[in-house]
Enzyme design. Sequence first.
Site, PDB file in Angstrom:
ATOM      1  N   ASN A  32      -5.069   4.162   6.962  1.00  0.00           N
ATOM      2  CA  ASN A  32      -6.398   4.593   6.493  1.00  0.00           C
ATOM      3  C   ASN A  32      -7.489   4.368   7.522  1.00  0.00           C
ATOM      4  O   ASN A  32      -8.504   5.063   7.520  1.00  0.00           O
ATOM      5  CB  ASN A  32      -6.762   3.883   5.190  1.00  0.00           C
ATOM      6  CG  ASN A  32      -6.125   4.582   4.009  1.00  0.00           C
ATOM      7  OD1 ASN A  32      -5.701   5.719   4.118  1.00  0.00           O
ATOM      8  ND2 ASN A  32      -6.050   3.896   2.886  1.00  0.00           N
ATOM      9  N   GLU A  57       2.810   0.492   3.371  1.00  0.00           N
ATOM     10  CA  GLU A  57       2.342  -0.559   4.288  1.00  0.00           C
ATOM     11  C   GLU A  57       2.416  -1.896   3.537  1.00  0.00           C
ATOM     12  O   GLU A  57       1.885  -2.010   2.438  1.00  0.00           O
ATOM     13  CB  GLU A  57       0.895  -0.313   4.721  1.00  0.00           C
ATOM     14  CG  GLU A  57       0.723   0.862   5.668  1.00  0.00           C
ATOM     15  CD  GLU A  57      -0.755   1.087   6.051  1.00  0.00           C
ATOM     16  OE1 GLU A  57      -1.027   1.243   7.248  1.00  0.00           O
ATOM     17  OE2 GLU A  57      -1.612   1.116   5.143  1.00  0.00           O
ATOM     18  N   HIS A 102       0.827  -1.207   0.000  1.00  0.00           N
ATOM     19  CA  HIS A 102       0.000   0.000   0.000  1.00  0.00           C
ATOM     20  C   HIS A 102       0.862   1.258   0.000  1.00  0.00           C
ATOM     21  O   HIS A 102       1.408   1.657   1.034  1.00  0.00           O
ATOM     22  CB  HIS A 102      -0.933  -0.039   1.224  1.00  0.00           C
ATOM     23  CG  HIS A 102      -1.916   1.077   1.261  1.00  0.00           C
ATOM     24  ND1 HIS A 102      -2.234   1.757   2.412  1.00  0.00           N
ATOM     25  CD2 HIS A 102      -2.643   1.659   0.282  1.00  0.00           C
ATOM     26  CE1 HIS A 102      -3.115   2.695   2.135  1.00  0.00           C
ATOM     27  NE2 HIS A 102      -3.385   2.648   0.851  1.00  0.00           N
TER      28      HIS A 102
END
Length: 283
Positions: free
Chosen positions: A190, A152, A140
């Site tokens: 997130n 990530e 990510h």
Amino acid sequence: MNLSTIGVIGAGTMGNGIAQICAVAGLQVTMVDVSDATVARGLSTIAGSLDRLVKKGKLNAADRDAALARIRTATEYVQLVPADLVIEAATENLEIKRSILQRTDEMLRPGSILATNTSSISITTLAAAIAHPERFIGMHFFNPVPLMPLVELIPGLRTGEATRARAAEFIGALGKTAITVKNAPGFAVNRILCPMINEAIFALQDGVASAADIDAGMKLGCNHPIGPLALADLIGLDTLLSIMEVFQRDFGDPKYRPAPLLRELVAAGRLGRKSGQGFFSYR
Ligand SMILES: NC(=O)c1ccc[n+]([C@@H]2O[C@H](COP(=O)([O-])OP(=O)(O)OC[C@H]3O[C@@H](n4cnc5c(N)ncnc54)[C@H](O)[C@@H]3O)[C@@H](O)[C@H]2O)c1
């Protein structure tokens, strides 16, 4: 670099950023999207971004030209066959990603890695669509990819440790910092960030303050480098809405319900920077 031939699926906000940093790092890149127009747009975004780096003195013109020459574009997945690593960065939609990953997994060589840049969809759920889950991982990146140092890494239940270690080495070689995060909705960043942005949209909708003042408040009062509504425009309001919908469904908790104003803006095609208008205007 342990992985030198890279495939990127999706030439949008994230895909073209990932293709750019890989090409600048000296890797061969094939960037795939659904049409000639979308890959051309992605490539022109990369060219503009590299030009800005040259103007700022962060890249010389010869390196820009060499990086651009390392990027091929395609609309056929078969062009990804030689890749050591394919990073899927297509639209945040479970069915789209399932179908892309299935098709790509079938054609990749043994020893290649398949990664997804999903912001919110379970890696284990996506892995269930493919035949080789041990070589599949969440990777990510953050937006804008050329500037943000974090990635990530999210192993799913069946991701092999060798895959995670090779992915971590790859991220390090790109000059970025990897953190390994458990497979849970929104992973780490997130899960914290998107509900905060969603709350800023509720505040705007409730008339608590103007968009500019909400952003000024979070910048000046919380030392954030960018306000939540400008960040929403950068992320893309459609992407943000998809993420909140995944949170609402997967956590089963109404605190994650997307703000109605977010839905309305997406329905109106006001998607943020990529459409020229979101909470703010970019025209
Ligand atoms: N925007 C962000 O800030 C951000 C940050 C981190 C991760 N992500 C994730 O990255 C992924 C891409 O997001 P984005 O912001 O770049 O979206 P985007 O809308 O800018 O681009 C998505 C691209 O995928 C393409 N696409 C759709 N179906 C495809 C298919 N079958 N094959 C190939 N290409 C296809 C679209 O044509 C489009 O060009 C999503 O999973 C998103 O959640 C986004």
